[in-house]
Write an enzyme that holds these catalytic residues in place. Structure first.
Site, PDB file in Angstrom:
ATOM      1  N   PRO A  17       1.068  -0.926  -0.519  1.00  0.00           N
ATOM      2  CA  PRO A  17       0.520   0.038  -0.167  1.00  0.00           C
ATOM      3  C   PRO A  17       1.025   1.189   0.116  1.00  0.00           C
ATOM      4  CG  PRO A  17      -0.064  -0.664   1.991  1.00  0.00           C
ATOM      5  CD  PRO A  17       0.703  -1.614   1.305  1.00  0.00           C
ATOM      6  N   ASP A  40       2.825   1.055 -11.401  1.00  0.00           N
ATOM      7  CA  ASP A  40       1.462   2.241 -11.846  1.00  0.00           C
ATOM      8  C   ASP A  40       1.729   3.543 -10.990  1.00  0.00           C
ATOM      9  OD1 ASP A  40      -0.850   0.258 -12.828  1.00  0.00           O
ATOM     10  OD2 ASP A  40      -1.006  -0.539 -10.773  1.00  0.00           O
ATOM     11  N   LYS A  62       1.200   7.111 -16.890  1.00  0.00           N
ATOM     12  CA  LYS A  62       0.835   8.565 -17.834  1.00  0.00           C
ATOM     13  C   LYS A  62       1.723   8.041 -18.646  1.00  0.00           C
ATOM     14  CE  LYS A  62       3.813  11.015 -14.908  1.00  0.00           C
ATOM     15  NZ  LYS A  62       4.756   9.984 -13.853  1.00  0.00           N
ATOM     16  N   GLY A  94      -0.106  -1.483  -7.581  1.00  0.00           N
ATOM     17  CA  GLY A  94      -0.403  -0.918  -6.335  1.00  0.00           C
ATOM     18  C   GLY A  94      -1.581  -1.861  -5.428  1.00  0.00           C
ATOM     19  N   GLY A  95      -1.078  -2.609  -3.952  1.00  0.00           N
ATOM     20  CA  GLY A  95      -1.668  -3.366  -3.707  1.00  0.00           C
ATOM     21  C   GLY A  95      -1.147  -4.547  -3.388  1.00  0.00           C
ATOM     22  N   ASP A  96      -2.538  -5.349  -3.604  1.00  0.00           N
ATOM     23  CA  ASP A  96      -2.601  -6.770  -4.227  1.00  0.00           C
ATOM     24  C   ASP A  96      -3.342  -6.660  -5.692  1.00  0.00           C
ATOM     25  OD1 ASP A  96      -2.934  -9.719  -3.070  1.00  0.00           O
ATOM     26  OD2 ASP A  96      -4.334  -8.944  -4.440  1.00  0.00           O
ATOM     27  N   MET A 178     -11.874   3.935  -3.558  1.00  0.00           N
ATOM     28  CA  MET A 178     -11.925   5.120  -5.127  1.00  0.00           C
ATOM     29  C   MET A 178     -12.866   5.644  -4.431  1.00  0.00           C
ATOM     30  SD  MET A 178     -11.260   2.058  -8.029  1.00  0.00           S
ATOM     31  CE  MET A 178     -11.597   0.448  -7.705  1.00  0.00           C
ATOM     32  N   GLY A 207      -3.004   6.046   2.800  1.00  0.00           N
ATOM     33  CA  GLY A 207      -2.192   4.918   4.280  1.00  0.00           C
ATOM     34  C   GLY A 207      -0.739   4.876   3.958  1.00  0.00           C
TER      35      GLY A 207
HETATM   36  N1  SAH Z   1      -5.099  -3.028  -5.511  1.00  0.00           N
HETATM   37  C1  SAH Z   1      -5.264  -2.172  -4.549  1.00  0.00           C
HETATM   38  C2  SAH Z   1      -6.409  -1.080  -4.499  1.00  0.00           C
HETATM   39  C3  SAH Z   1      -6.487  -0.174  -5.735  1.00  0.00           C
HETATM   40  S1  SAH Z   1      -7.523   0.624  -6.501  1.00  0.00           S
HETATM   41  C4  SAH Z   1      -4.702  -2.834  -3.166  1.00  0.00           C
HETATM   42  O1  SAH Z   1      -5.135  -3.702  -3.311  1.00  0.00           O
HETATM   43  O2  SAH Z   1      -4.600  -1.773  -2.127  1.00  0.00           O
HETATM   44  C5  SAH Z   1      -7.156   1.524  -6.255  1.00  0.00           C
HETATM   45  C6  SAH Z   1      -7.718   2.560  -4.690  1.00  0.00           C
HETATM   46  O3  SAH Z   1      -6.757   1.775  -3.682  1.00  0.00           O
HETATM   47  C7  SAH Z   1      -7.403   4.323  -4.339  1.00  0.00           C
HETATM   48  O4  SAH Z   1      -8.847   5.095  -5.128  1.00  0.00           O
HETATM   49  C8  SAH Z   1      -7.605   4.105  -2.764  1.00  0.00           C
HETATM   50  O5  SAH Z   1      -8.987   4.137  -2.039  1.00  0.00           O
HETATM   51  C9  SAH Z   1      -7.174   2.478  -2.169  1.00  0.00           C
HETATM   52  N2  SAH Z   1      -5.675   3.263  -2.019  1.00  0.00           N
HETATM   53  C10 SAH Z   1      -4.153   2.924  -2.627  1.00  0.00           C
HETATM   54  N3  SAH Z   1      -3.413   2.946  -2.131  1.00  0.00           N
HETATM   55  C11 SAH Z   1      -3.517   3.521  -0.860  1.00  0.00           C
HETATM   56  C12 SAH Z   1      -3.868   4.209  -0.067  1.00  0.00           C
HETATM   57  N4  SAH Z   1      -1.744   4.080   0.587  1.00  0.00           N
HETATM   58  N5  SAH Z   1      -4.239   4.746   1.092  1.00  0.00           N
HETATM   59  C13 SAH Z   1      -5.617   4.898   1.154  1.00  0.00           C
HETATM   60  N6  SAH Z   1      -6.035   4.128  -0.435  1.00  0.00           N
HETATM   61  C14 SAH Z   1      -5.106   3.440  -0.947  1.00  0.00           C
END
Ligand code: SAH
Length: 253
Positions: A17, A40, A62, A94-96, A178, A207
């Site tokens: 994240p 990303d 981008k 990003g994230g998972d 989102m 976060g």
């Molecule tokens: N695959 C990602 C989510 C992608 S959708 C995951 O698992 O985290 C993108 C959304 O994720 C953003 O609009 C926001 O709502 C959330 N997001 C991603 N990084 C974030 C962060 N560091 N803090 C808060 N929300 C985050």
């Protein structure tokens, strides 16, 4: 343990994240092996320090001349092209990779092109942003269920397939990703479908990063409070009684 990143194959890798310490060991290992890394916008640049100097890093968040993101089909096509050229490809997301963010579509495109791939799960912001705000998404005595939904459509949008009505009526924790641009519509929708406007709710901006900011409010007042604080995407929104635990469990900011 899954094997090395072979030439002509792709790894769909979660970058976590934001906090670079939340990148998994497996992600770091595969980044070291990659010939090309497609990243990303939401990926922390620090995670790229694992990439070898001679590897190519492509920012698919981008494009330089238009400033807009390439379409998903173009990203899918790029993944296929790099793999067909015999490269070891990491798609860092990003994230998972399979929690929103369209990772499944990329995997499907690879299957259709006959390209072998592996998936490296990441720490999702849906749970981690809450945790760094001191909010456990489930807690004994508060709720036993949590639902992660996309807020990218207004609840009244005919295209929305989120079951806002049942989500509003259950006692469970809701994590909305989102949803920053439509916060008022989303919160109004929850109230209209039966959640009390007094339900605790919070937004976490960026976060797990050093720029993290948190606004704690209620479903009824969240949109106004977040606008006043000037929070900007990426924001994760948490709705439910667990939000009150932040008072006691706040540890990071
Ligand atoms: N695959 C990602 C989510 C992608 S959708 C995951 O698992 O985290 C993108 C959304 O994720 C953003 O609009 C926001 O709502 C959330 N997001 C991603 N990084 C974030 C962060 N560091 N803090 C808060 N929300 C985050």
């Amino acid at each position: 343990m899954s094997g090395p990143l072979l030439p002509g194959t792709v790894a769909l890798v979660g970058a976590g994240p934001g906090d670079p310490g939340l990148l998994t060991l497996r992600a770091a290992e595969l980044l070291q092996q990659a010939d090309v890394v497609l990243v990303d916008r939401l990926v922390d640049p620090d995670s790229l320090r694992h990439v070898r100097a001679e590897a190519e890093v492509v920012d698919v968040g981008k494009t330089s001349w238009t400033g807009t993101a390439p379409r998903q089909e173009e990203i899918n096509a790029q993944l296929v092209e790099h793999a067909k050229a015999g490269r070891r490809v990491v798609r860092l997301k990003g994230g998972d990779p399979f929690v929103f963010g369209r990772g499944s579509e990329e995997a499907e495109a690879l299957v259709e092109a006959g390209i072998a791939f592996q998936v490296v799960p990441g720490v999702t912001s849906a749970i981690a942003a809450a945790a760094y705000a001191g909010i456990p998404v489930t807690a004994r005595g508060y709720t036993q269920d949590v639902c992660v939904v996309t807020g990218h459509l207004d609840p009244d949008d005919p295209g929305s397939r989120v079951r806002w009505q049942s989500l509003a009526q259950g006692p469970g924790t809701l994590v909305i990703l989102m949803g920053h641009d439509r916060l008022r519509l989303l919160m109004d929708g929850l109230v209209r479908h039966g959640r009390s406007a007094d339900t605790p709710a919070a937004c976490v901006e960026q976060g797990t990063t050093s720029a993290q900011r948190v606004v704690v409010s209620t479903v009824g007042a969240l949109a106004a409070d977040v606008a006043e604080a000037g929070l900007r995407a990426p924001v994760a929104t948490i709705v439910g009684d667990v939000v009150t635990l932040r008072e006691k469990l706040r540890w990071f900011d």
